[in-house]
Design an enzyme around this catalytic site. Structure first.
Site, short mmCIF file in Angstrom:
data_model
loop_
_atom_site.label_atom_id
_atom_site.label_comp_id
_atom_site.label_asym_id
_atom_site.label_seq_id
_atom_site.Cartn_x
_atom_site.Cartn_y
_atom_site.Cartn_z
N HIS A 207 0.82 -1.21 0.00
CA HIS A 207 0.00 0.00 0.00
C HIS A 207 0.85 1.26 0.00
O HIS A 207 0.42 2.30 -0.45
CB HIS A 207 -0.99 -0.03 1.16
N GLU A 452 -11.30 -10.62 -4.37
CA GLU A 452 -9.85 -10.56 -4.11
C GLU A 452 -9.37 -11.75 -3.28
O GLU A 452 -8.20 -11.84 -2.95
CB GLU A 452 -9.48 -9.23 -3.45
N ASP A 476 -4.70 -8.17 -3.98
CA ASP A 476 -4.86 -9.23 -2.98
C ASP A 476 -5.11 -10.57 -3.64
O ASP A 476 -4.67 -11.61 -3.13
CB ASP A 476 -6.01 -8.88 -2.03
N CYS A 523 -10.01 -3.14 -10.24
CA CYS A 523 -9.50 -1.93 -9.58
C CYS A 523 -8.17 -2.19 -8.89
O CYS A 523 -7.67 -1.35 -8.17
CB CYS A 523 -10.52 -1.35 -8.61
C1 PEP Z 1 -6.77 -5.05 -4.41
O1 PEP Z 1 -6.55 -5.85 -3.49
O2 PEP Z 1 -6.48 -5.29 -5.61
C2 PEP Z 1 -7.39 -3.75 -4.12
C3 PEP Z 1 -7.79 -2.94 -5.08
O3 PEP Z 1 -7.51 -3.39 -2.82
P1 PEP Z 1 -6.29 -2.88 -1.91
O4 PEP Z 1 -5.11 -2.67 -2.80
O5 PEP Z 1 -6.77 -1.65 -1.25
O6 PEP Z 1 -6.12 -4.01 -0.96
MG MG Z 2 -7.46 -5.53 -1.56
#
Ligand code: PEP
Ligand code: MG
Length: 593
Positions: A207, A452, A476, A523
């Site tokens: 992140h 995910e 994820d 996403c």
């Molecule tokens: C993902 O896991 O691809 C996602 C979009 O959520 P995050 O990156 O916030 O875990």
């Molecule tokens: Mg995620």
């Protein structure tokens, strides 16, 4: 913020280092080496019934600090240089101390006997032991006082959750250099002041990396051999695409990189011209490109990049870098601003997704440090365990829906019963708001789920019956499918969203959504990578959501594509079982564009 002032002659000749380039762009600037500031350590008495809980808290923090030293040791071991040997010796000493009975017993006895909190007990232990060492006549032993302070500081940082750094007094144009930066730290960086950052720890789709891309800050993580040798003030070049870091560049290297910066600026000007044009393939397949928002202010960048709505609002940002929970009004106001700025385009708000590496100080001890946080009380699991938290958030989202189209997205769903549980809570919140005559969206927002978790992709048919749209979280999904921590630089080379296992799960999800006639988007970070987006369009995806800075390049790629040819190539790729073959087939297709 404390600036490291370790002694040692600066190495002034040009040096090259290589890490993981996570956020494109070139930065040239002076290094600013930081370490987390501790702030005031809280001290208080605890009730006798709470002593066991306090002991557990201390042990978990000591364990986390030990794990962090372990990570640094593994990195130091790979260093060829003398610096690596020195670092290893130092870290060995710290590890020995953190594992010692002397420390464990010393702190635990203080907690038990004096009924004080763990922070105070650690502080007291550090004070006593460091004083003993400092009083010794042997200079080697006297110097150990510094190690005691360092070990204590590492445990206290874990205990007080003050792992983050405040960037209030950094010199303008600097490149931040740190051992590790959390997503919350990164969120505090101001791109108009900071030119980029470099860290020892961190992986490609962590992140922290995503936050760097959101801010448009060039960044290199996992820089094994260099971070400990960089001093504040050293001149640095940082290439966030190639993962290259150059310390003390010579005149020729500087001139070369300045030319590269100009070339990038020219490319960006060209891309800006695409802003008002649709993302459409040469054979007229229309793809909707939306924005992921990690911070509310990104909505402006999204608008300038020509995003057609917001495919993901990561609401975690509202819970970070603060001691208390945001109220319903506060959340509503933040979301309302995003909805209004989106000018009639839909805004997809994800309910809180914390846990794992995404920690939110305001949630305090609601998230205990489990043995395996990525598999623990994260995301929707936490929200359903703390219904008051979810109710407040749903109320804020429903109210924001009075100002424009809003959709609700649920993270980390693994079974349909979780969706039903959220719908029951939402119905209750709707009744309460209506009873009080508070304006909410009409019709009510659609409720969709993140796909995910591999099990969710495999059971996508059943989830499609209970939800109104899917958003595939490839970050994820890749991590859980391949059992590779997305934030761990040691296994970063194995983290591969193009692995056939991941691709098949994406395809299963798309097929299930199409059978049911519900929307499906991606996403995860794949969507914002033009190479990966090429394949996703070939696999039938018509909605991609990404960090706004990535949008122009993805649009450019889509406009180069022949959709039918991309679909044929995707079909061939999906028949493969070797990830290298997948990569080669994709690159061959792209080169021929
Ligand atoms: C993902 O896991 O691809 C996602 C979009 O959520 P995050 O990156 O916030 O875990
Ligand atoms: Mg995620």
């Amino acid at each position: 913020m404390k600036t490291k002032t370790k002694a040692g002659p600066p190495l002034t000749s040009q040096r090259f280092g290589h890490g993981i380039g996570v956020s494109a762009g070139i930065a040239i600037g002076a290094a600013h080496v930081v370490e987390p500031a501790l702030g005031a350590v809280p001290e208080y008495r605890i009730a006798s019934g709470q002593i066991d809980k306090e002991l557990v808290r201390f042990r978990a923090s000591a364990q986390a600090a030990r794990a962090q030293i372990g990570k640094l040791r593994r990195k130091a071991r790979d260093l060829p240089s003398e610096a690596g040997d020195d670092l290893l010796l130092l870290l060995d000493a710290h590890r020995g101390m953190i594992e010692s009975e002397r420390l464990i017993q010393g702190v635990e006895n203080r907690i038990r006997e004096r009924a004080i909190n763990a922070e105070a007990a650690v502080q007291d232990w550090v004070h006593d032991l460091a004083a003993t060492f400092a009083a010794m006549t042997d200079p080697y032993l006297a110097a150990r006082a510094e190690d005691v302070h360092e070990v204590g500081r590492r445990i206290l940082l874990q205990l007080t959750d003050r792992k983050h750094v405040a960037f209030t007094s950094v010199p303008p144009g600097c490149i931040v250099v740190a051992e590790e930066l959390s997503p919350a730290d990164t969120a505090l960086m101001d791109p108009s002041v900071i030119a980029g950052f470099v860290t020892t720890l961190g992986g490609a789709d962590s992140h922290t990396a995503i936050m760097a891309r959101s801010l448009g800050l060039p960044a290199v993580l996992g820089l094994v051999d260099m971070v400990p040798t960089i001093r504040s003030g050293d001149q640095i070049i940082l290439d966030g695409e190639a993962g290259e870091v150059i310390v003390h560049p010579d005149a020729q290297t500087l001139a070369d990189y300045r030319r590269r910066i100009e070339a990038r600026q020219r490319l960006e000007r060209q891309l800006r011209r695409l802003r008002g044009m649709p993302a459409i393939t040469r054979d007229k397949i229309r793809v909707t490109l939306q924005a992921n928002l990690d911070l509310p202010r990104e909505v402006e960048v999204a608008r300038r990049a020509g995003a057609e709505g917001v495919g993901l609002v990561r609401t975690e940002f509202l819970f970070m870098n603060r001691p208390d929970l945001p109220s319903e009004d506060e959340q509503y106001n933040a979301l309302r601003r995003i909805v209004e700025a989106s000018q009639g385009y839909p805004v997809t708000v994800r309910t809180i997704d914390v846990g794992g590496e995404k920690l939110a100080t305001s949630l305090g001890d609601r998230i205990a440090a489990g043995a395996n946080p990525a598999l623990g009380l994260r995301a929707i699991r936490l929200a359903l365990r703390e219904p008051a938290l979810l109710e407040t958030q749903l109320a804020a989202i429903l109210r924001a829906g009075a100002h424009g189209p809003v959709r609700i997205l649920l993270p980390m769903i693994s079974v349909a019963s979780e969706i039903r549980a959220v719908r029951r809570i939402m119905a209750k919140v709707v009744r309460r708001l209506r009873r009080r005559q508070i304006a909410i969206g009409d019709p009510l927002p659609e409720v969709g789920v993140m796909i995910e978790v591999p099990g969710a992709a495999l059971a996508a048919d059943s989830l499609a019956r209970e939800s109104e749209f899917f958003a595939i979280g490839t970050n994820d999904l890749t991590m859980y499918t391949l059992a590779i921590d997305r934030g761990d630089e040691q296994v970063a080379d194995l983290y591969d969203p193009l692995h056939p296992g991941v691709l098949r799960l994406i395809q299963l999800t798309v097929d299930a959504a199409n059978r049911r006639g519900i929307d499906v988007s991606v996403c995860g970070e794949m969507a914002g990578n033009p190479r990966h987006a090429t394949l996703l369009v070939g696999m039938g995806l018509r909605q991609l959501s990404m960090t706004p800075n990535s949008l122009p390049r993805v649009k450019q790629r889509i406009r180069q594509l022949d959709g039918a040819a991309a679909a044929r190539r995707a079909q061939t790729i999906l028949d493969q079982y070797d990830p290298e073959r997948v990569s080669a087939l994709l690159d061959e297709f792209i080169e021929a564009l």
